[in-house]
Structures are given as structure tokens and as C-alpha cells.
Design an enzyme around this catalytic site. Structure first.
Site, PDB file in Angstrom:
ATOM      1  N   ARG A 103      -2.992  -4.296  -6.987  1.00  0.00           N
ATOM      2  CA  ARG A 103      -1.713  -4.836  -6.510  1.00  0.00           C
ATOM      3  C   ARG A 103      -1.454  -6.269  -6.959  1.00  0.00           C
ATOM      4  O   ARG A 103      -0.468  -6.859  -6.529  1.00  0.00           O
ATOM      5  CB  ARG A 103      -1.600  -4.705  -4.994  1.00  0.00           C
ATOM      6  CG  ARG A 103      -1.686  -3.274  -4.556  1.00  0.00           C
ATOM      7  CD  ARG A 103      -1.064  -2.926  -3.223  1.00  0.00           C
ATOM      8  NE  ARG A 103      -0.941  -1.488  -3.213  1.00  0.00           N
ATOM      9  CZ  ARG A 103      -1.946  -0.645  -2.916  1.00  0.00           C
ATOM     10  NH1 ARG A 103      -3.107  -1.115  -2.530  1.00  0.00           N
ATOM     11  NH2 ARG A 103      -1.765   0.648  -2.994  1.00  0.00           N
ATOM     12  N   GLY A 144     -11.054   1.388   1.904  1.00  0.00           N
ATOM     13  CA  GLY A 144     -12.081   2.379   2.234  1.00  0.00           C
ATOM     14  C   GLY A 144     -11.842   3.023   3.594  1.00  0.00           C
ATOM     15  O   GLY A 144     -12.724   3.692   4.126  1.00  0.00           O
ATOM     16  N   GLY A 145     -10.635   2.839   4.127  1.00  0.00           N
ATOM     17  CA  GLY A 145     -10.294   3.384   5.436  1.00  0.00           C
ATOM     18  C   GLY A 145     -10.453   4.896   5.528  1.00  0.00           C
ATOM     19  O   GLY A 145     -10.572   5.445   6.621  1.00  0.00           O
ATOM     20  N   TRP A 159      -5.187  -3.799   2.843  1.00  0.00           N
ATOM     21  CA  TRP A 159      -4.581  -3.230   1.641  1.00  0.00           C
ATOM     22  C   TRP A 159      -3.790  -4.239   0.835  1.00  0.00           C
ATOM     23  O   TRP A 159      -3.378  -3.950  -0.283  1.00  0.00           O
ATOM     24  CB  TRP A 159      -3.605  -2.115   2.039  1.00  0.00           C
ATOM     25  CG  TRP A 159      -4.216  -0.848   2.503  1.00  0.00           C
ATOM     26  CD1 TRP A 159      -4.230  -0.380   3.788  1.00  0.00           C
ATOM     27  CD2 TRP A 159      -4.870   0.143   1.713  1.00  0.00           C
ATOM     28  NE1 TRP A 159      -4.862   0.834   3.830  1.00  0.00           N
ATOM     29  CE2 TRP A 159      -5.261   1.185   2.567  1.00  0.00           C
ATOM     30  CE3 TRP A 159      -5.164   0.249   0.351  1.00  0.00           C
ATOM     31  CZ2 TRP A 159      -5.923   2.322   2.119  1.00  0.00           C
ATOM     32  CZ3 TRP A 159      -5.827   1.377  -0.097  1.00  0.00           C
ATOM     33  CH2 TRP A 159      -6.200   2.399   0.790  1.00  0.00           C
ATOM     34  N   ASP A 206      -2.678   7.807  10.786  1.00  0.00           N
ATOM     35  CA  ASP A 206      -2.782   7.111   9.507  1.00  0.00           C
ATOM     36  C   ASP A 206      -1.631   6.116   9.344  1.00  0.00           C
ATOM     37  O   ASP A 206      -1.124   5.919   8.242  1.00  0.00           O
ATOM     38  CB  ASP A 206      -2.783   8.144   8.353  1.00  0.00           C
ATOM     39  CG  ASP A 206      -3.263   7.563   7.042  1.00  0.00           C
ATOM     40  OD1 ASP A 206      -3.915   6.514   7.057  1.00  0.00           O
ATOM     41  OD2 ASP A 206      -2.963   8.154   5.991  1.00  0.00           O
ATOM     42  N   ASP A 216      -1.288   3.001   8.968  1.00  0.00           N
ATOM     43  CA  ASP A 216      -1.740   1.678   8.502  1.00  0.00           C
ATOM     44  C   ASP A 216      -0.634   0.641   8.556  1.00  0.00           C
ATOM     45  O   ASP A 216       0.501   0.944   8.196  1.00  0.00           O
ATOM     46  CB  ASP A 216      -2.096   1.703   7.009  1.00  0.00           C
ATOM     47  CG  ASP A 216      -3.220   2.604   6.624  1.00  0.00           C
ATOM     48  OD1 ASP A 216      -3.094   3.796   6.811  1.00  0.00           O
ATOM     49  OD2 ASP A 216      -4.219   2.071   6.114  1.00  0.00           O
ATOM     50  N   ARG A 222       4.267   1.461   8.661  1.00  0.00           N
ATOM     51  CA  ARG A 222       4.455   2.861   8.279  1.00  0.00           C
ATOM     52  C   ARG A 222       5.225   3.613   9.366  1.00  0.00           C
ATOM     53  O   ARG A 222       5.733   4.696   9.132  1.00  0.00           O
ATOM     54  CB  ARG A 222       3.095   3.533   8.066  1.00  0.00           C
ATOM     55  CG  ARG A 222       2.426   3.104   6.790  1.00  0.00           C
ATOM     56  CD  ARG A 222       1.297   4.071   6.435  1.00  0.00           C
ATOM     57  NE  ARG A 222       0.496   3.510   5.366  1.00  0.00           N
ATOM     58  CZ  ARG A 222      -0.594   4.088   4.883  1.00  0.00           C
ATOM     59  NH1 ARG A 222      -1.037   5.227   5.392  1.00  0.00           N
ATOM     60  NH2 ARG A 222      -1.270   3.541   3.909  1.00  0.00           N
TER      61      ARG A 222
END
Ligand SMILES: [Cu+2]
Length: 688
Positions: free
Chosen positions: A141, A201-202, A253, A314, A316, A341
């Protein structure tokens, strides 16, 4: 769920301590530090433009009156780096003194003449193509810079510093190992001699953390774990006497933001692990799906705000946090915002982590098996995407946000990919708007349970978009004073998964589309003023800079694996003096979930991950006679499987690279299948 407010360190105390500790000694790179603290002008020296992550450029040579004249100044292909279906190109190029620095999805970095596009040096990462712990596309990123070095994180867990003049490696520090489940996808942040890096690595049972490194040597200064050890702040939100927190995920992230006056660094923390199974981790599970503030020098905890308690969806917090200043009830306030999200923008006071506009704890549906939280935070204002799933054929259960699920699949919207996922959210002080990219997609969620094994996938269930269900997006201006929609565009494609935009003092928002178009909108009204076909998936967040008095707008066009856009390896740069015309459009992304392409008659051999398209079945659609035996071969770099969507009907089991397995289809009917660890890979077999 009052515990999160109880845990906030009393602000005055914390800030008092900070002002004592943050007496500056000397700045290692006073010029970069000054640019990082200033409004963005000629140069773009860090991923989010400056320490605020606002992505607001003060340049206005290109503006609402002349943007129609914008044409390509140059376009450079990056020698095939990151070119392929497994990659996403999400980095914002950095620019300093007429030189552009850019990094691709293969962690290869390039320096280019920012006027002409000529490649000045190249860094080829040589990362292991067998890395099997990449969650969501091979992606980097972005970069940071300082002290004559360019910094990047790699999917193999290394943070690397390159000499800005030559591209030679100055230092390389492993902050973790990829085979333990870790990787780095976020752009680092440099400030005042320190390089800050997140870790991912979630989905692999890791223990997330922010790592601070000495910019000069690469030595690790400190780590702050996003999952608390025994007796640490937040440890009482995990079951006592267990070590579930030690593999609870909580990735970082994206790039942090930093307020040098308050001495605080801020970042967003990702989902809990195992993602879809909360049964063994009763409690709020801090600091999963939270915004966190630390002392930027020492890494001491200062405050947090959890967006989703005991996350099983999920959800995040994955988009970069944005710092902004505002006036509320006549009082100047220091804000921080992040697009979740969940589809909401969370707007807080960055001195203490308390809601600035209002966020209510409301009761939500319960499932005792999942140990669901009793309440969830509901921001006052508008969501940017729908928050209820519509019923689809073949599914009995559909719910809204925070609907629980167990072993029977339930349709829920937003899906675990957003709302707003990795895409950044710019802020314009001129309009007072946040520009929020969103993905509209329904997922079917089910808990299956998983056994933890170091370095292996640990998600405890599935979420996948049902075959033929619609997928689209939204692009929304949210008023920072009210958290309400000022204007909204429905977009044909998903744009929350790693696209992005940038706003300027010329009154323009620049943003790419997964179908290759690059657009300029009126920042106030949202009206489209210009569009240009780049010929490649144009997802990455653009940047704005100036060389020799001429303003340029740049975007990396390399497609995005999550958004399904056409891949590439190009950087496009535009200016008012540009002469390059648009290219032919690439194939557009899918707007419904499921396998696409022609039906191949009689194909009894299906290759997984072939032709450099890691996450693919080839051919994706085939028609065979009943009784045919089909051979599935993994031609990719990482393990895959082919598994019937009808649970338990058939599966190849995990196939290592090069491995094959056969399945015989005896009964006529329509068969859909997917890869269990990569549920966005679909195939279809028509048995006659
Ligand atoms: Cu797979």
C-alpha cells in the site's frame, strides 16, 4: 459493553505525561518533518500526503474551470512488476524534488523522473513466490521517506530501507516471518527519526502489533501489541486463563496518522481471529476492530475506541485514519475519523477517543453460541452502503448488520469486505466533506470451527458472495459536521476494497474506477467534470504534485485483485500540457458474483492458479457428461482446493503446488465450487 469507556486512560493525565516526555531533542530530517507537518503542496512525501492522511492538496492550477483539458503527460510501464491476476496495485506514488517513488504488489520499488516518467532506478524485492500467508491479494500500500531513504514493508515480513539516490538496500529488518502467518502490506509512516509499520495476518492466528524502527539503522525500538498480554489494558475483554488473545489477529492494514502537537500516533486495527467463530473468545476482544492512540515516541497506550465489539463478521477497521480540525457548537475541536467496513464513518475527538458527533450503544440480536456482544456502537448519521441483506433464492436466512450466525448460512450486508475496506478516505477543509468509497456486496456467513496451527489459516468459518448476487459500490461525500450524506454516487463496481481518491484546493476530487476510467469530480457538488480511459484497472489512490511550476496528477494503474479489475503495471501522469490520449478499455470487473467466461465443452482437466492468475480455476466453466472424472491440478504458487458449494458434497482437499486430485461426477446437475481459503475463487461444472 461499557468496559471500553472504562478502559480509557484519563485524558488529562495522559496528555500531561506526554507533554513532559515529548521535549524534542533534534530532528533527524528537519525538511521531511516540516513537509509532513505542513499542508500538501509541491511534494507528496508520505502515503497519505502528510501526517493527517487527509490527501488534500493545496495545488489549484488544475481546477474546476480547466480540468476538461487534462491529458496524459506520460505513462510508464514498470517492467512487468506486479503484473498478474494475483496482484493489486494500491500504492500512492511519492514525489520529492521532481523524483517519483512507487512500489508494486510484488514489493518492487522504482524511482522515476516525475516530469518524464523515465525510470531512474529499480529495486526488485525477490520475495518468495511461494508465500502462502497472503490473505487478500499480493499488495503493497505504499512507501515512506526520510533521512535520504525510502521505506517499504514486504509480504515476507521484512521492513526495508532503500537509498533514495540509488535504490540500494540500506537496511532490512525482519519484523516477523511470513511462515508464522505474518506479512506487511501497509505503507509505513516516517516521522522524527522513527519508521512505524503495521503487520497483517488476521486470517492466520497472529498477534498483531505496531512496530517502531530506528530510521537510520532499522533497529526495532518498540512494539505495541494490538492484543493484550495478561494484566495489560484490555486483557479483561478476553476469557480469563486462556491464551486466545495471543492468536486473536488484530492486524494493522494501513498507514497510521500522527499529531505532533499531541505527541500521539493513531491507527486502525483489523478483525479478531478466528474471524467467524467467537465461541471460544467471550468478551469484547480488545483491540480488534478499534482505533488506537499511542504515545508516538514510547508506544505507550493512550486511548482506544472499538467500532465492533466481539467481531465475528470480519469487520476490520482497515482504511487509514484521518486527522482533521473542525468547529462544533462554536468550539474548535481536534477530530479523527475512519471509514469502517460497517459502512459508517466513525468521528472522534483525537485528544481522548470520545465520539465527536455521537455514537450510541444499541442492543443487537444475540446468539449465545457465538458469545455475541449485548450492544454495538451505532454512529449518529448516515451509512454509505446498505446495512441489510436482501433474501436470495436458496437462502432462508437474511439479516442486517450485526445479525449473528452459526452453522446455517445467513446472508448479511455489509459483507466482511465492506463498506470501506482498505481504500483511503480523503478530507477537504474547503468543503468539510469526507470522500468515502464503498463496496456493496452481500455475503453468506457460516461458522465451521477451525483448529489453530501456527502459520495456517485460522478463520473458523466462511463468508462468500452467493453465485449471481449483485456487486456494486458507492462514492459518498459525508459532511464532517453531521456525519450525514451531502451527495452520493452509485458506482457500477466495488470501490471500497483498495481504490481511493484525492481532493484538491482546485475544487476537484480525483478517483479511479476498476474499469480503467480516471475521473475528476466537483468536490462540492459531486458533478463529474472529466474522465479518461487509462487502459488498466485504475484503482489506486491518486496523488497531486508540482515540478517546475507545472501541476501533475498521478495514479498507479495495475488493477486490484479484490475489486476484480484488469491488471497492469503502469503509472499514468496527467497535466494541462499533456498530449497523450486515452487507451482502449480493459475488460470491466464482474458486477455479479460467480464464475464468468465461456463454457468449455468436455474439459475434464481444471487448472488452479494457472497462467499467473493465482486465484483462479481454468477453465472456470465447463460442461461434461455424467460419469466424467475431472482432474484438478494446482498450478499456482500456494495451496488451494476445489470444494462444492453444497456443504460436504465433494472436495479435493488442500492441494499443494503441483498436486492433483480427481473427482467423478456421476449425477447430472449444476455444480458450483470454490476454494475454501479463497472464497472469491469460483468454478462451475454443468453435468449432463
Ligand atoms: Cu485458493
Amino acid at each position: 459493553m461499557r468496559s471500553c469507556t472504562r478502559l480509557i486512560v484519563p485524558t488529562l493525565l495522559a496528555l500531561g505525561l506526554l507533554s513532559l516526555k515529548s521535549v524534542p531533542t533534534f530532528a533527524a530530517d528537519p525538511e521531511i518533518d516540516r513537509l509532513l507537518r505542513s499542508s500538501i503542496a509541491k511534494d507528496w512525501v508520505t502515503n497519505g500526503g502528510n501526517l493527517t492522511n487527509q490527501r488534500y492538496s493545496t495545488l489549484s492550477q488544475i481546477n474546476t474551470t480547466n480540468v476538461k483539458q487534462l491529458k496524459g503527460a506520460w505513462m510508464t510501464r514498470l517492467k512487468g512488476s506486479g503484473l498478474g491476476g494475483k496482484y493489486s496495485f494500491e500504492a500512492s506514488p511519492l514525489v520529492k524534488d521532481g523524483i517519483m517513488y512507487v512500489v508494486t504488489g510484488n514489493d518492487d520499488a522504482f524511482a522515476l523522473n516525475a516530469r518524464t516518467g523515465e525510470i531512474l532506478w529499480e529495486y526488485w524485492s525477490g520475495i518468495d513466490q511461494k508465500i502462502s500467508t497472503v490473505c487478500c491479494g499480493w499488495v503493497n500500500r505504499g512507501l515512506a521517506m526520510g533521512e535520504g531513504l525510502v521505506f517499504l514493508g514486504q509480504l515476507d515480513g521484512n521492513v526495508v530501507a532503500l537509498d533514495m539516490k540509488t535504490g540500494n538496500v540500506a537496511w532490512k529488518t525482519p519484523i516477523e516471518k511470513w511462515d508464522n502467518g505474518y506479512g506487511v502490506t501497509s505503507a509505513p509512516l516516517y516521522y522524527d527519526g522513527i519508521v512505524y509499520s503495521g503487520i497483517t495476518g488476521g486470517e492466520f492466528g497472529v498477534r498483531g502489533r505496531l512496530t517502531a524502527l530506528d530510521a537510520r539503522t532499522g533497529a526495532i525500538l518498540w512494539r505495541w501489541y494490538t492484543l493484550p498480554g495478561a494484566e495489560e489494558v484490555g486483557s479483561n475483554t478476553w476469557p480469563a486463563g486462556t491464551d486466545h488473545a495471543m492468536r486473536g489477529g488484530a492486524s494493522i492494514w494501513n498507514t497510521p496518522a500522527l499529531d505532533p502537537d499531541l505527541g500521539l500516533i493513531y491507527f486502525a486495527v483489523g478483525n479478531c481471529g478466528p474471524d467467524y467463530d467467537g465461541s471460544m473468545r467471550e468478551g469484547d476482544n480488545l483491540f480488534c476492530t478499534s482505533l488506537v492512540a499511542l504515545n508516538a515516541k514510547t508506544g505507550e497506550y493512550v486511548w482506544h475506541f472499538q467500532q465492533v465489539h466481539h467481531d465475528i463478521w470480519d469487520y476490520d477497521a482497515a482504511s487509514p485514519v484521518v486527522l482533521f480540525d473542525t468547529v462544533i457548537n462554536g468550539e474548535p475541536r481536534k477530530g479523527i475519523a475512519e471509514a469502517g467496513r460497517t459502512g459508517w464513518v466513525y468521528i472522534l475527538d483525537r485528544t481522548n477517543g470520545k465520539p465527536l458527533i455521537g455514537i450510541e450503544e444499541r442492543p443487537v440480536p444475540q446468539d449465545p453460541r457465538q458469545k455475541t456482544a449485548k450492544t454495538q456502537p451505532y454512529p449518529i448519521g448516515d451509512a454509505t452502503v446498505p446495512q441489510c441483506a436482501e433474501k436470495l433464492p436458496g437462502f432462508d436466512n437474511a439479516g442486517c448488520i450485526f445479525e449473528p450466525f452459526w452453522e446455517t448460512p445467513v446472508l448479511i450486508q455489509p459483507s466482511g469486505v465492506g463498506g470501506t475496506n482498505w481504500s483511503p478516505m480523503p478530507f477537504s477543509p474547503d468543503t468539510g466533506y469526507f470522500y468515502v468509497p464503498g463496496t456493496v456486496r452481500t455475503s453468506t456467513f457460516a461458522r465451521t470451527g477451525d483448529k489453530y496451527e501456527r502459520g495456517l489459516r485460522y478463520v473458523g468459518g466462511t463468508q462468500a458472495a452467493p453465485i449471481e448476487s449483485p456487486m456494486s459500490g458507492t462514492f459518498t461525500a459525508i459532511d464532517s459536521n453531521t456525519n450525514k450524506i451531502a451527495w452520493q454516487h452509485k458506482t457500477p463496481y466495488r470501490i471500497g476494497g483498495g481504490g481511493g481518491s484525492t481532493v484538491t484546493a482546485g475544487g476537484l476530487v480525483f478517483r479511479g474506477e476498476p474499469d480503467g476510467n480516471f475521473l475528476a469530480l466537483d468536490a462540492k457538488s459531486g458533478q463529474e467534470l472529466w474522465r479518461f480511459q487509462t487502459g488498466f484497472g485504475a484503482d489506486a489512490p491518486p496523488v497531486v504534485y508540482e515540478v517546475d511550476g507545472e501541476q501533475f496528477v498521478a495514479i498507479a494503474t495495475g488493477g486490484n485483485q479484490i475489486q476484480g479489475s484488469a491488471y497492469g503495471d503502469a503509472v499514468w501522469v496527467f497535466s494541462l500540457k499533456g498530449r497523450l490520449s486515452p487507451l482502449w478499455p480493459p475488460p470491466p470487473p464482474q458486477t455479479v458474483a460467480g464464475p464468468v467466461g465461456p463454457i468449455i465443452e468436455g474439459a475434464n482437466s481444471i487448472k488452479i492458479g494457472g497462467n499467473n492468475v493465482e486465484y483462479s480455476f481454468g477453465p472456470p466453466r465447463t460442461r461434461i457428461k455424467a460419469g466424467t472424472t475431472v482432474t484438478f491440478t494446482n498450478g499456482g504458487d500456494i495451496p488451494h482446493d476445489a470444494t462444492s458449494l453444497k456443504q460436504g458434497e465433494w472436495t479435493t482437499g488442500t492441494l499443494a503446488k503441483g498436486e492433483s486430485k480427481t473427482v467423478t461426477f456421476s449425477k447430472p446437475g449444476l455444480q458450483y465450487y470454490m476454494c475454501t481459503p479463497h472464497p472469491w475463487m469460483y468454478g462451475q461444472i454443468i453435468v449432463e
